[in-house]
Design an enzyme around this catalytic site. Structure first.
Site, PDB file in Angstrom:
ATOM      1  N   GLU A 181      20.954 -25.762 -25.899  1.00 57.82           N
ATOM      2  CA  GLU A 181      19.999 -26.716 -26.482  1.00 57.82           C
ATOM      3  C   GLU A 181      19.542 -27.758 -25.465  1.00 57.82           C
ATOM      4  OE1 GLU A 181      21.777 -28.239 -30.088  1.00 57.82           O
ATOM      5  OE2 GLU A 181      21.199 -26.464 -31.215  1.00 57.82           O
ATOM      6  N   GLU A 252      21.313 -19.665 -33.654  1.00 56.48           N
ATOM      7  CA  GLU A 252      22.085 -20.467 -34.610  1.00 56.48           C
ATOM      8  C   GLU A 252      21.318 -20.620 -35.914  1.00 56.48           C
ATOM      9  OE1 GLU A 252      23.657 -24.202 -33.349  1.00 56.48           O
ATOM     10  OE2 GLU A 252      24.476 -23.415 -31.467  1.00 56.48           O
TER      11      GLU A 252
END
Length: 815
Positions: A181, A252
């Site tokens: 991320e 995710e």
């Protein structure tokens, strides 16, 4: 053939056997390609550090049974290298054993090396010693950080290669991730951040794993790395791969969300998860990872700041490894339905057809006899649409899967899976004062401390992550005793204050607002006074830019004595890292003997008390949990192993504790005389209310409409694919109930075929009800471990209310 030649052939054959089947993993714009075959893959995150080696086989087997193809895990740097150059791969840290267990079950692995992982894990997975490296700046074009990141990544990849764990070596690892991320923090580093991303991608390629790499939440992931999506709604929010030659990957898909102390849990329904997965598949998605599939437990001090010990308990497999129904079962049906469509989805052309303002058909297939369709209704209302000369009633906010472009095999809003009720039962009460002993921490004075400073020290720099606790003490003169006010500006997470050895009060921050002001009235002595502050952290930070710059602890200390204000920022302070009980390891058998324990007395005058007792392991195989509902804040150990922090006194806005039960893995236990040690920070904790509980599924419930599709038949021997899946479109929907292993249906608590009111949580007989409902269900289900009842009027002796959509609701007890 010579002896040498025989030996050479033998060695070659042995090498092939050891290595296993070597696989070639590549990708194109549609999906990952394994040995030339395009794949739609469903993945589930299971972190080896958040469970135990004894739990791994069961967790992986249940994931496979639920239609999971890939097990996804982070690699935890601070677990494996807690001290620079000192590595640990023992016990629950044995990642090699974990990956081999996945392989033994015939599943693939996605290895997320990081090394920054976030993951609600202490310091985002980075070892704290990294903070002390001179000149270091985390996660940017910084030479010290890049040096250590490269060294660590190479070490992990070398370990995987040495065990032949990459698919290119015959192992299960088909995908790897570098960084995590980074798009969330990249702007903070500007050009250095862009350079770091390019360097990171180059490092990944140089590691030469033989499998593709991904970067999640990194839209400009350099080739050949694949940019991937994280979030709840990637079918709606993902911009797509940054190259037409890369597949759409969802790394995710949050099955619920992590919970912090003081916050309510976020519950995500099975229907919502299934809707967004099916939508992602409809839009050419080919890899979906559920984060988490099993969340597990944040043992010890591994949880990041303010994160509770239980992790993603609402995942398809709960904290204890039990099936979370209907989430597990509903997603299993979705996986099976999508696998029925796999060939046309991957080999056919996609056509998008508008069926209405908020209704769309995604059609896949090159040939007339090889066609699949996915019908999407984005409206919050039911909609009837026409598709290929047939009429379809689409449930509100739902996706229908048609493996043959004609018949609906699955609808995301229609749940066939059963609902489970999880029950905790007290097996041993620790309510007798004679069962407990206690040891109270002493408040250190300035002269007893070993660290001195002429200013206030930052908490993390001082403790070096060796303890949550930091004592800071000073002494000062007061010409006359007088009522005074102590004011401490603190950057979290909690603070306990003592004057002349007496406790005067506590204060804490929250996950969203760490800073707070402790302001307490107190009385001072005429002469020398001792002030002691205990700064407490509840986990290290785990996200955001510049983790290495974060500060925690007291920022200013003042005392108003009624006439003037005393400032203590530049006073002489004495510091002590940790508590005496921690230093002596009083939570172990050997350490416990190093302090003087006293018989428990019901006194709440002083906080910071250690309690110890012993208990026997409950019979059976049900998971074991410690009920700490009577306690305040602290940490618990069983046989020397920490089962995590607790903070029962920090209630949510609805007035509920964030967590009461704390998992004790059975592998932590002995048959008898297990040592339980509790550190209680607050004065209100009452150990006499603690119980040893077991956790089990005691009731099951099904609620299925006669408009539901029949469940996809999925014999799960070698994995879900079109070859071993069958579907009969002429079969009726049915309620299917199954008790956990070792239990049978002992009682039917409710049964109604017709229009029952409510759902499995709350129900009653409706205006239409078959009087035969209970008898039919009892005959089909009683004394059986599993049963099924067709949702069909003939099953119940006729249709007493024709032209009405009917359903069957059954609730049963398992014993």
């Amino acid at each position: 053939m010579t002896t040498f030649q025989y030996s050479l052939v033998f060695l070659v054959l042995m090498a092939v056997i050891v290595a296993g089947d070597v696989a070639n993993v590549t990708y194109d714009g549609r999906s990952l390609i394994i040995d030339g075959e395009h794949k739609i893959l469903f993945s589930g995150s299971i972190h080896y550090t958040r469970s135990t080696p004894q739990m791994w086989p069961s967790l992986i087997a249940k994931a496979k049974s639920g239609g999971i193809d890939v097990v996804d895990t982070y690699v935890f740097w601070n677990v494996h290298e807690p001290q620079q150059g000192q590595f640990d791969f023992s016990g629950s840290r044995d990642i090699v054993k974990f990956i081999k267990e996945v392989k033994n079950h015939g599943l693939y692995v996605c290895l997320r090396i990081g090394p920054f992982i976030q993951g609600e894990w202490s310091y985002g997975g980075l070892p704290f010693w990294l903070h002390n490296v001179q000149g270091i700046v985390f996660r940017t074009d910084n030479e010290p950080f890049k040096y250590h990141m490269k060294r660590y990544a190479k070490m992990i990849v070398k370990l995987m290669k040495s065990e032949n764990l990459y698919a290119s070596q015959g192992g299960p690892i088909i995908l790897s991730q570098i960084e995590n991320e980074y798009g969330m923090v990249g702007r903070a580093f500007r050009q250095e951040g862009k350079s770091y991303v390019k360097w990171t991608a180059k490092l990944a390629v140089e590691l030469d794993t033989g499998v593709p790499w991904v970067m999640c939440k990194q839209d400009d992931a350099p080739d050949p790395l694949v940019n991937a999506c994280n979030g709840r709604q990637c079918g709606e929010t993902f911009k797509g791969p940054n190259s037409p030659n890369k597949p759409a990957i969802w790394t995710e898909n949050w099955t619920s969300f992590y919970q912090t102390y003081g916050e309510e849990p976020l519950i995500r329904s099975a229907e919502d998860i299934a809707f967004h997965v099916a939508l992602f598949i409809a839009k050419n998605g080919s890899f979906v990872n559920y984060y988490m599939y099993h969340g597990g437990t944040n043992f010890g001090r591994n949880a990041s700041q303010f994160v509770i010990t239980s992790y993603y308990d609402q995942a398809p497999l709960d904290e204890y490894g039990l099936l979370r129904q209907p989430k597990w079962g509903h997603l299993k049906e979705l996986h099976a339905a999508v696998k029925l469509c796999e060939e046309p989805l991957l080999s056919g052309l996609q056509t998008t057809i508008s069926l209405g303002k908020l209704q769309t058909a995604f059609v896949f297939g090159k040939k007339a006899n090889l066609c699949a369709a996915i019908l999407v209704n984005q409206d919050k209302c039911e909609s009837t649409v026409q598709f290929r000369n047939s009429s379809y009633r689409l449930s509100p906010k739902s996706v229908s899967v048609l493996p043959d472009c004609k018949n609906v095999a699955f609808n995301t809003a229609k749940v066939n899976a059963q609902y489970n009720t999880r029950t905790r039962k007290a097996r041993q009460n620790l309510s007798s004062p004679q069962m407990w002993e206690e040891f109270t921490e002493t408040v250190p004075s300035f002269s007893e401390t070993s660290i001195r400073s002429e200013s206030l020290l930052e908490h993390m720099n001082t403790t070096q992550d060796t303890s949550d606790y930091l004592w800071q003490t000073t002494r000062f003169q007061q010409s006359e005793g007088a009522p005074s006010v102590l004011k401490v500006n603190h950057l979290g997470h909690a603070l306990h204050a003592f004057v002349n050895g007496r406790f005067i009060g506590s204060m804490h921050g929250t996950f969203k607002a760490h800073r707070f002001l402790l302001e307490k009235n107190m009385s001072l002595n005429n002469g020398t006074n001792n002030l002691a502050l205990l700064s407490v952290m509840v986990g290290l930070p785990n996200s955001g830019a510049h983790l290495e710059r974060r500060v925690v602890g007291s920022r200013s200390v003042k005392i108003w004595n009624g006439r003037y204000q005393l400032y203590f920022n530049n006073y002489s302070w004495g510091y002590q890292v940790g508590l005496k009980g921690e230093k002596f390891h009083v939570y172990t058998e050997d350490g416990s003997a190093k302090v003087q324990w006293k018989q428990y007395r019901d006194s709440k005058s002083q906080p910071l008390t250690w309690y110890k007792a012993s208990f026997d392991t409950p019979e059976g195989e049900d998971p074991v949990a410690l009920n700490l509902g009577s306690m305040g804040k602290g940490e618990a150990w069983v046989n020397g192993q920490s089962i995590g922090r607790y903070w029962v006194s920090f209630h949510t806005y609805k007035g509920n504790p964030s967590q009461i039960w704390y998992h004790i893995p059975r592998s932590f236990l002995k048959p008898n005389s297990n040592l339980l040690v509790i550190l209680e920070e607050e004065r209100e904790g009452n150990p006499l209310g603690i119980t040893i509980d077991t956790v089990s599924v005691t009731e099951v419930c099904g609620h299925v409409s006669n408009t539901n599709p029949h469940p996809v038949i999925s014999p799960r021997k070698k994995g879900l694919n079109r070859k071993n899946l069958t579907y009969r479109y002429d079969r009726k929907p049915k309620v299917q109930l199954q008790c956990p292993t070792g239990r049978k249906i002992s009682k039917i608590l409710f049964a109604s075929f017709g229009t029952p009111n409510g759902s499995c949580g709350s129900y009653s007989i409706g205006s239409c009800h078959s009087p035969n409902s209970l008898a039919v269900v009892q005959k089909a289900c009683l004394k059986k471990s599993r049963c099924s009842v067709p949702v069909w009027s003939k099953t119940f002796g006729g249709d007493s209310c024709p032209h009405t959509v009917k359903s069957l609701l059954v609730r049963a007890q398992c014993s």
